[in-house]
Write a protein that holds these residues in place. Structure first.
Motif, PDB file in Angstrom:
ATOM      1  N   PRO A 199       8.488   7.745  28.581  1.00 14.57           N
ATOM      2  CA  PRO A 199       7.653   6.908  27.571  1.00 14.57           C
ATOM      3  C   PRO A 199       6.119   7.063  27.699  1.00 14.57           C
ATOM      4  CG  PRO A 199       8.268   5.739  29.678  1.00 14.57           C
ATOM      5  CD  PRO A 199       8.996   6.934  29.773  1.00 14.57           C
ATOM      6  N   TRP A 200       5.691   8.023  28.666  1.00 15.25           N
ATOM      7  CA  TRP A 200       4.455   8.566  28.751  1.00 15.25           C
ATOM      8  C   TRP A 200       4.033   9.837  27.852  1.00 15.25           C
ATOM      9  CZ3 TRP A 200       6.982   6.506  33.054  1.00 15.25           C
ATOM     10  CH2 TRP A 200       6.478   5.469  33.472  1.00 15.25           C
ATOM     11  N   LEU A 201       4.842  10.463  27.340  1.00 17.75           N
ATOM     12  CA  LEU A 201       4.735  11.734  26.578  1.00 17.75           C
ATOM     13  C   LEU A 201       4.279  11.336  25.324  1.00 17.75           C
ATOM     14  CD1 LEU A 201       5.504  14.825  26.481  1.00 17.75           C
ATOM     15  CD2 LEU A 201       7.391  14.073  25.117  1.00 17.75           C
ATOM     16  N   VAL A 202       3.034  12.449  25.122  1.00 19.00           N
ATOM     17  CA  VAL A 202       2.111  11.878  23.936  1.00 19.00           C
ATOM     18  C   VAL A 202       2.815  12.930  22.913  1.00 19.00           C
ATOM     19  CG1 VAL A 202      -0.301  12.209  23.066  1.00 19.00           C
ATOM     20  CG2 VAL A 202       0.230  11.196  25.257  1.00 19.00           C
ATOM     21  N   VAL A 203       2.963  12.776  21.599  1.00 15.01           N
ATOM     22  CA  VAL A 203       3.354  13.439  20.604  1.00 15.01           C
ATOM     23  C   VAL A 203       2.691  13.051  19.613  1.00 15.01           C
ATOM     24  CG1 VAL A 203       5.153  14.288  19.192  1.00 15.01           C
ATOM     25  CG2 VAL A 203       5.749  13.774  21.429  1.00 15.01           C
ATOM     26  N   ALA A 204       1.944  14.056  18.831  1.00 17.61           N
ATOM     27  CA  ALA A 204       0.778  13.548  17.690  1.00 17.61           C
ATOM     28  C   ALA A 204       1.231  14.459  16.514  1.00 17.61           C
ATOM     29  CB  ALA A 204      -0.530  13.931  18.162  1.00 17.61           C
ATOM     30  N   ASP A 205       1.043  13.856  15.319  1.00 17.88           N
ATOM     31  CA  ASP A 205       1.090  14.494  14.229  1.00 17.88           C
ATOM     32  C   ASP A 205      -0.448  15.362  13.826  1.00 17.88           C
ATOM     33  OD1 ASP A 205       1.275  15.554  11.610  1.00 17.88           O
ATOM     34  OD2 ASP A 205       2.129  13.666  10.847  1.00 17.88           O
ATOM     35  N   GLN A 206      -0.342  16.863  13.760  1.00 18.23           N
ATOM     36  CA  GLN A 206      -1.397  17.360  13.823  1.00 18.23           C
ATOM     37  C   GLN A 206      -2.237  17.142  12.437  1.00 18.23           C
ATOM     38  OE1 GLN A 206      -2.233  19.603  16.199  1.00 18.23           O
ATOM     39  NE2 GLN A 206      -3.896  20.836  15.512  1.00 18.23           N
ATOM     40  N   GLU A 207      -1.520  16.715  11.430  1.00 24.42           N
ATOM     41  CA  GLU A 207      -2.018  16.669  10.128  1.00 24.42           C
ATOM     42  C   GLU A 207      -2.957  15.401  10.127  1.00 24.42           C
ATOM     43  OE1 GLU A 207       1.069  16.651   7.112  1.00 24.42           O
ATOM     44  OE2 GLU A 207       1.042  19.173   7.032  1.00 24.42           O
ATOM     45  N   THR A 208      -2.468  14.333  10.845  1.00 20.76           N
ATOM     46  CA  THR A 208      -3.143  13.184  10.696  1.00 20.76           C
ATOM     47  C   THR A 208      -4.053  12.793  11.853  1.00 20.76           C
ATOM     48  OG1 THR A 208      -1.164  12.063  11.807  1.00 20.76           O
ATOM     49  CG2 THR A 208      -1.162  12.089   9.471  1.00 20.76           C
ATOM     50  N   THR A 209      -3.969  13.657  12.971  1.00 17.21           N
ATOM     51  CA  THR A 209      -5.046  13.579  13.906  1.00 17.21           C
ATOM     52  C   THR A 209      -6.377  13.900  13.549  1.00 17.21           C
ATOM     53  OG1 THR A 209      -3.387  14.085  15.649  1.00 17.21           O
ATOM     54  CG2 THR A 209      -5.486  14.227  16.204  1.00 17.21           C
ATOM     55  N   LYS A 210      -7.522  12.903  13.995  1.00 20.82           N
ATOM     56  CA  LYS A 210      -8.612  13.445  13.458  1.00 20.82           C
ATOM     57  C   LYS A 210      -9.172  14.392  13.964  1.00 20.82           C
ATOM     58  CE  LYS A 210      -9.905   8.536  12.969  1.00 20.82           C
ATOM     59  NZ  LYS A 210     -10.922   7.296  13.251  1.00 20.82           N
ATOM     60  N   PRO A 211     -10.172  15.262  13.288  1.00 21.19           N
ATOM     61  CA  PRO A 211     -10.558  16.509  13.850  1.00 21.19           C
ATOM     62  C   PRO A 211     -11.548  16.258  14.914  1.00 21.19           C
ATOM     63  CG  PRO A 211     -10.730  16.481  11.192  1.00 21.19           C
ATOM     64  CD  PRO A 211     -10.262  15.236  11.756  1.00 21.19           C
ATOM     65  N   SER A 212     -12.098  15.159  15.012  1.00 15.49           N
ATOM     66  CA  SER A 212     -13.146  14.911  16.330  1.00 15.49           C
ATOM     67  C   SER A 212     -12.337  14.470  17.513  1.00 15.49           C
ATOM     68  CB  SER A 212     -13.610  13.709  15.792  1.00 15.49           C
ATOM     69  OG  SER A 212     -13.077  12.401  15.854  1.00 15.49           O
TER      70      SER A 212
END
Length: 602
Positions: free
Chosen positions: A68-81
């Motif tokens: 439950p702690w693992l972070v999976v993010a979508d590269q396309e929707t993650t803010k450049p900052s």
């Protein structure tokens, strides 16, 4: 035997309830370093690996299947900052954690951090915060993403606790509902792909899912009959089903990648069609069989043919029998099929550009376990395809099949067919036709996106990009033949019985132009029955009805057969005479094929 791995999560109930992550295991597998997930500081502790494995074996600890702690993010929707902040933190953490196990020893870690702060001007609290976040969230670069978007847990899959329902409370009198975990989300994905098609109804898919998957299912050991009971009281709501379909973007077609530039740097050698490879994997799901879909038929074997230059999946076949050469040939025959028309039969609408493969290769790499029959002599003689026995580099589309539907088994290729009375979440709910639809979806995702996280950002160009680029810039070694001709030539032959009512095969009667013109059925009534050889696609993946009568007077000529009702084959003549399949070579075909066809048609 409990083999612990890096990043495993162990949950203890006594002497105090806590969860620890295995950060690192020494090469000798004697010592492990653990991080307390609920601790406030940034300390880690050593532990003997044998003691941890003993805790698992005795039940004092259990290994968590989901992180439950693992972070999976979508590269396309993650803010450049946010990506910039992650990269800055990753530069610091990567340099520190490269020294293993030094970074885990308290004194050495303090010295390293002091040196780093003096050299780079980063504060102690900042570095310790980065390390804690990195160790707690799975030791990946995305673990260092900032938490700005996590207020209210927006976009994050919450972990569930037994007996505690996530989300807002239901209205008074309404059922409490259930938590949606990863196995249930897998059922959602399969149901959406199975029950939605040209006439899509999300509500209809939801109701069909409840009927098929959320009911009591058990197997009668003597007959392998699947008996269904009443539906479960604990079912997900339509809102949950709809929400997770949107979250997973299951219903959105995979985007077609942009073409590669002519001057693109492509490391792969060769060109499309120079060599295809074939592989077979067994799926981890028990399908239903029979006309009434009530009996377990077995775990299907998926045959995948791919281009070795681009990784493009060019053909496939699904069988419920053990891996064999004859089924591999059906996958190769599928390489020549019209893919949009095939997908349409399974409720999918695709453009020709999405799957532009209707070809045979110059060479075919066949695993030793599948090699057999005539050793590929018929392929060599008829189509100029040379078979080579070897080991495929990898199973194409495996990542897509595992990621999208979790259908494969790690030990699948060499397994014999097996049935079990223990039914999993997907067992005893799907038939072969529905399963093929899942395979097509996974193949399309692989061809259009390649190896990656499902967001389209794979490692290197997608197979479709390489295929199109190779055809344009290097020329193709592909050979295109008529679909019917390839399929008929590779279909297995079966004995059929000519009777007064028709050509009998597997309890079904057939007729064809040749039989009517030569009055076969009248001869069978007057002189007795006789046996003929017919080519038959027993799994129904060919065009038409899948039964062809080879003409013994002319090689590679086939008369298509049509099913008829009993009692009318001999009495009712054809109103539209049919001719044997005779295919002329298309423009640009391989020269040898022109000579072959010229021999076929005289």
């Amino acid at each position: 035997m409990h083999t612990l791995l890096r990043n495993d999560l162990l949950q203890y109930g006594t002497p105090r309830r806590r969860t620890v992550r295995v950060l690192w295991i020494d090469p000798a597998r004697t010592l492990a370093w653990l991080f307390d997930m609920d601790g406030k500081g940034c300390d880690v502790e050593p532990a003997r690996l044998a003691d941890l494995e003993a805790d698992l074996a005795s039940g004092r600890a259990r290994r968590l299947a989901d992180d439950p702690w693992l972070v999976v993010a979508d590269q396309e929707t993650t803010k450049p900052s946010h990506i910039a902040l992650r990269e800055r933190a990753w530069t610091i953490v990567a340099a520190l954690t490269a020294d293993e196990p030094g970074i885990y020893e308290s004194r050495r870690r303090g010295q390293m951090i002091a040196e780093y702060t003096a050299r780079h001007g980063v504060s102690h609290p900042t570095i310790y915060r980065y390390l804690r976040r990195y160790w707690q969230r799975g030791q990946t670069p995305n673990a260092l993403l900032p938490d700005y978007s996590n207020s209210g847990a927006r976009g994050k899959t919450r972990s569930s606790t037994a007996g505690i329902k996530r989300g807002r409370p239901r209205r008074e009198g309404a059922p409490q509902g259930i938590n949606v975990d990863e196995p249930m989300r897998r059922v959602f994905r399969v149901a959406a792909a199975t029950y939605t098609g040209l006439r899509f109804s999300r509500r209809g898919a939801y109701e069909a899912m409840l009927r098929e998957f959320f009911c009591e299912r058990r197997v009668m050991p003597e007959t392998l009959q699947v008996v269904r009971g009443a539906g479960s009281d604990e079912v997900p709501s339509f809102g949950q089903f709809s929400y997770w379909l949107d979250q997973g973007r299951i219903l959105r077609p995979a985007p077609r990648p942009l073409p590669l530039a002519p001057h693109a740097q492509v490391e792969a050698e060769g060109r499309p069609g120079a060599a295809f490879q074939i592989a077979a994997v067994r799926a981890d799901v028990q399908l239903l069989g029979g006309g009434e879909r009530r009996r377990l038929a077995g775990r299907p074997v998926i045959y995948l043919v791919s281009d070795m230059f681009s990784g493009m999946v060019t053909g496939f076949h699904v069988s419920l029998e053990a891996p064999a050469w004859r089924h591999a040939l059906m996958a190769l025959a599928n390489c020549a099929a019209d893919k949009p028309r095939q997908a349409l039969r399974h409720g999918r609408v695709i453009a020709t550009q999405d799957w532009p493969c209707r070809h045979l290769p110059e060479r075919l790499l066949v695993p030793g376990a599948l090699a057999g029959g005539d050793g590929g002599r018929a392929l060599q003689d008829n189509f100029g395809v040379r078979c080579v026995t070897g080991i495929p580099a990898e199973v194409p589309a495996r990542a897509a099949l595992e990621r999208r539907f979790a259908l494969l088994r790690a030990d699948a290729p060499a397994m014999a067919p097996a049935l079990s009375s223990e039914l999993g979440p997907l067992d005893g709910a799907l038939d072969l036709q529905q399963f093929r639809r899942l395979v097509i979806d996974a193949i399309l995702e692989h061809n259009l996106q390649g190896i990656g996280n499902g967001s389209g950002n794979g490692v290197g160009p997608a197979p479709l990009q390489l295929w199109d680029w190779g055809v344009r810039e290097r020329g193709a070694a592909l050979k295109q033949y008529a679909e019917d001709l390839v399929h008929c030539a590779l279909l297995p032959l079966h004995d059929a019985l000519v009777t007064e009512e028709g050509i009998s095969l597997g309890g079904q009667l057939y007729t064809c132009a040749k039989a009517v013109e030569e009055r076969w059925f009248e001869r069978a009534r007057q002189r007795g029955r006789w046996v003929v050889r017919v080519a038959h696609d027993e799994h129904g993946e060919s065009t038409g009805d899948g039964v062809y009568l080879p003409d013994p007077a002319a090689p590679m000529r086939f008369h298509p057969c049509q099913p008829v009702q009993r009692g009318i084959a001999a009495a009712q003549p054809f109103t539209r005479p049919e001719t044997p399949i005779r295919r002329a070579p298309a423009a640009g075909q391989h020269p040898s094929f022109e000579r072959i066809v010229a021999g076929f048609v005289g």
